[in-house]
Design a protein around this motif. Sequence first.
Motif, PDB file in Angstrom:
ATOM      1  N   PHE A 183       0.852  -1.182   0.000  1.00 39.60           N
ATOM      2  CA  PHE A 183       0.000   0.000   0.000  1.00 39.60           C
ATOM      3  C   PHE A 183       0.882   1.224   0.000  1.00 39.60           C
ATOM      4  CE2 PHE A 183      -3.263  -2.846   1.119  1.00 39.60           C
ATOM      5  CZ  PHE A 183      -2.687  -3.723   2.027  1.00 39.60           C
ATOM      6  N   ILE A 184       0.584   2.140  -0.883  1.00 39.85           N
ATOM      7  CA  ILE A 184       1.450   3.298  -1.019  1.00 39.85           C
ATOM      8  C   ILE A 184       0.619   4.560  -1.125  1.00 39.85           C
ATOM      9  CG2 ILE A 184       3.301   4.338  -2.386  1.00 39.85           C
ATOM     10  CD1 ILE A 184       3.444   1.385  -3.651  1.00 39.85           C
ATOM     11  N   HIS A 185       0.786   5.480  -0.196  1.00 41.60           N
ATOM     12  CA  HIS A 185       0.293   6.843  -0.379  1.00 41.60           C
ATOM     13  C   HIS A 185       1.537   7.673  -0.675  1.00 41.60           C
ATOM     14  CE1 HIS A 185      -3.933   6.889   0.144  1.00 41.60           C
ATOM     15  NE2 HIS A 185      -3.906   6.334   1.328  1.00 41.60           N
ATOM     16  N   PHE A 186       1.651   8.167  -1.892  1.00 40.02           N
ATOM     17  CA  PHE A 186       2.882   8.799  -2.320  1.00 40.02           C
ATOM     18  C   PHE A 186       3.212  10.062  -1.517  1.00 40.02           C
ATOM     19  CE2 PHE A 186       2.050   6.757  -6.610  1.00 40.02           C
ATOM     20  CZ  PHE A 186       2.974   5.768  -6.388  1.00 40.02           C
ATOM     21  N   GLY A 187       2.182  10.877  -1.251  1.00 43.86           N
ATOM     22  CA  GLY A 187       2.430  12.094  -0.502  1.00 43.86           C
ATOM     23  C   GLY A 187       3.545  12.911  -1.120  1.00 43.86           C
ATOM     24  N   LYS A 188       4.558  13.254  -0.303  1.00 41.69           N
ATOM     25  CA  LYS A 188       5.672  14.076  -0.775  1.00 41.69           C
ATOM     26  C   LYS A 188       6.939  13.240  -0.932  1.00 41.69           C
ATOM     27  CE  LYS A 188       3.816  18.324   1.230  1.00 41.69           C
ATOM     28  NZ  LYS A 188       4.055  19.471   2.150  1.00 41.69           N
ATOM     29  N   THR A 189       6.810  11.971  -1.228  1.00 39.36           N
ATOM     30  CA  THR A 189       7.976  11.125  -1.405  1.00 39.36           C
ATOM     31  C   THR A 189       8.762  11.572  -2.631  1.00 39.36           C
ATOM     32  OG1 THR A 189       6.679   9.551  -2.690  1.00 39.36           O
ATOM     33  CG2 THR A 189       6.889   9.119  -0.341  1.00 39.36           C
ATOM     34  N   THR A 190      10.062  11.335  -2.605  1.00 36.66           N
ATOM     35  CA  THR A 190      10.921  11.692  -3.720  1.00 36.66           C
ATOM     36  C   THR A 190      10.850  10.621  -4.801  1.00 36.66           C
ATOM     37  OG1 THR A 190      12.848  10.520  -2.827  1.00 36.66           O
ATOM     38  CG2 THR A 190      12.489  12.807  -2.100  1.00 36.66           C
ATOM     39  N   LEU A 191      11.382  10.953  -5.971  1.00 38.17           N
ATOM     40  CA  LEU A 191      11.404   9.998  -7.071  1.00 38.17           C
ATOM     41  C   LEU A 191      12.192   8.759  -6.675  1.00 38.17           C
ATOM     42  CD1 LEU A 191      10.882   9.167  -9.990  1.00 38.17           C
ATOM     43  CD2 LEU A 191      12.918  10.464 -10.649  1.00 38.17           C
ATOM     44  N   GLU A 192      13.312   8.945  -5.996  1.00 40.81           N
ATOM     45  CA  GLU A 192      14.119   7.802  -5.585  1.00 40.81           C
ATOM     46  C   GLU A 192      13.361   6.916  -4.601  1.00 40.81           C
ATOM     47  OE1 GLU A 192      16.725   4.924  -5.290  1.00 40.81           O
ATOM     48  OE2 GLU A 192      16.819   6.551  -6.761  1.00 40.81           O
ATOM     49  N   GLN A 193      12.595   7.532  -3.699  1.00 41.91           N
ATOM     50  CA  GLN A 193      11.793   6.739  -2.760  1.00 41.91           C
ATOM     51  C   GLN A 193      10.732   5.929  -3.496  1.00 41.91           C
ATOM     52  OE1 GLN A 193      10.664  10.110  -0.296  1.00 41.91           O
ATOM     53  NE2 GLN A 193      11.832   9.310   1.445  1.00 41.91           N
ATOM     54  N   ARG A 194      10.147   6.533  -4.525  1.00 38.50           N
ATOM     55  CA  ARG A 194       9.149   5.813  -5.298  1.00 38.50           C
ATOM     56  C   ARG A 194       9.787   4.661  -6.071  1.00 38.50           C
ATOM     57  NH1 ARG A 194       5.193  10.599  -7.698  1.00 38.50           N
ATOM     58  NH2 ARG A 194       5.049  11.795  -5.770  1.00 38.50           N
ATOM     59  N   LEU A 195      10.967   4.906  -6.635  1.00 41.30           N
ATOM     60  CA  LEU A 195      11.661   3.851  -7.351  1.00 41.30           C
ATOM     61  C   LEU A 195      12.032   2.707  -6.418  1.00 41.30           C
ATOM     62  CD1 LEU A 195      13.993   5.948  -9.691  1.00 41.30           C
ATOM     63  CD2 LEU A 195      11.972   4.634 -10.340  1.00 41.30           C
ATOM     64  N   GLN A 196      12.420   3.034  -5.188  1.00 38.04           N
ATOM     65  CA  GLN A 196      12.741   1.995  -4.222  1.00 38.04           C
ATOM     66  C   GLN A 196      11.491   1.179  -3.877  1.00 38.04           C
ATOM     67  OE1 GLN A 196      15.767   0.970  -3.113  1.00 38.04           O
ATOM     68  NE2 GLN A 196      14.527  -0.700  -2.308  1.00 38.04           N
ATOM     69  N   THR A 197      10.366   1.880  -3.770  1.00 39.56           N
ATOM     70  CA  THR A 197       9.107   1.176  -3.526  1.00 39.56           C
ATOM     71  C   THR A 197       8.800   0.238  -4.682  1.00 39.56           C
ATOM     72  OG1 THR A 197       8.238   3.025  -2.242  1.00 39.56           O
ATOM     73  CG2 THR A 197       6.638   1.459  -3.092  1.00 39.56           C
ATOM     74  N   ALA A 198       9.053   0.699  -5.914  1.00 39.12           N
ATOM     75  CA  ALA A 198       8.817  -0.137  -7.090  1.00 39.12           C
ATOM     76  C   ALA A 198       9.706  -1.376  -7.055  1.00 39.12           C
ATOM     77  CB  ALA A 198       9.070   0.660  -8.361  1.00 39.12           C
ATOM     78  N   ARG A 199      10.971  -1.195  -6.686  1.00 36.31           N
ATOM     79  CA  ARG A 199      11.885  -2.333  -6.613  1.00 36.31           C
ATOM     80  C   ARG A 199      11.434  -3.328  -5.549  1.00 36.31           C
ATOM     81  NH1 ARG A 199      15.801   2.026  -6.258  1.00 36.31           N
ATOM     82  NH2 ARG A 199      16.468   2.622  -8.354  1.00 36.31           N
ATOM     83  N   THR A 200      10.995  -2.794  -4.407  1.00 33.58           N
ATOM     84  CA  THR A 200      10.507  -3.662  -3.336  1.00 33.58           C
ATOM     85  C   THR A 200       9.290  -4.444  -3.797  1.00 33.58           C
ATOM     86  OG1 THR A 200      11.317  -2.134  -1.633  1.00 33.58           O
ATOM     87  CG2 THR A 200       9.626  -3.723  -0.970  1.00 33.58           C
ATOM     88  N   ALA A 201       8.366  -3.751  -4.463  1.00 35.65           N
ATOM     89  CA  ALA A 201       7.154  -4.414  -4.964  1.00 35.65           C
ATOM     90  C   ALA A 201       7.511  -5.502  -5.963  1.00 35.65           C
ATOM     91  CB  ALA A 201       6.231  -3.387  -5.602  1.00 35.65           C
TER      92      ALA A 201
END
Length: 334
Positions: A183-201
Amino acid sequence: MAHEINSTDSFGETRTNGKRAWHKLGIEIPEGLTAVDGFRKIGLDWSTSLAPLTATLPDGSTIQVPGRAAQVRDDTKGVLGIVADDYPSVENMELAEFGDSLRSEGLVLETAGSLRDGKNVFALLKLPEPIIAGKDDEVQLFTLLSNGHGGTGSFAIYPTSVRVVCANTLRWSEKDAAKGLSFIHFGKTTLEQRLQTARTALGLMTVETDKFRKQVDAMCATNLTKKKAKDLFLAIYETTFGKIPNDVDSKTEQRLKDRRSLILEAWEANFQNERQTLAGIEGTSWAAFNAVTEWHDHERGNTERSDEQRMNSNLFGVSHTDKKKALRTVLAAV
């Protein structure tokens, strides 16, 4: 509308091997298009805003409701739901951008759309390597990204598959029974944080995919006699729809028995059709399971269900839940 795709919704799909993937619903998406460009092409590039929520008092005056807001779809001005006034919404194009962050791993957009006037938005991304059951029964693997607006659901990620020979769909991870793998609420996350979430997923997807491959192999290795197949179908039916109660009147009992007979006969007929008699799977638990999923995907409700309603049910609704019950029942018997 009952089928969940309304006049303000959008839907698009690619053409694979010369065929549209989802019953020719919506707009055709060129193969290889990014999720961002695909969302723009089919009209999913709208945004949302939070509007103050007011209440009208008995004397006709209005007051603002503290801590609450209406999430509004900017293009249609339709209210998607009532949420907290600091609700961290995930916009459609953020979902698309997240999907495109997986392109380096070989995932490509296959299908995207919205349901219930935009309250739910989803994208199916195809993985490059399918599962081969038996000798040549291809099962294409997908990552399903789903997001709910108006408080209807968080951003979630599900492993999903489509059996190519009959377009049976299955969300198969045990972890997604309620809310998905992540579950992801992006909020003010950075691009790198989102990419890390993608890798984890994607790492979670790999684990779940390996598990599913082993389950498919186990089902393909389990041969069924005619009696065992009948017993398995009955077990699936009772897990899905329940046993016939002992305390019902004779008319109701007969109606329930007739319904059970019709469904079991349909499953048994599917078990014998050419799609379940491919080399390496004929007479196996895998063939029996797909006889059931084929009924859910293409036969349940017959003409009473539109293609749109069937698609929604298979990915998010009753048929999805019932196919998961069938899978657990079959796996328990292998």
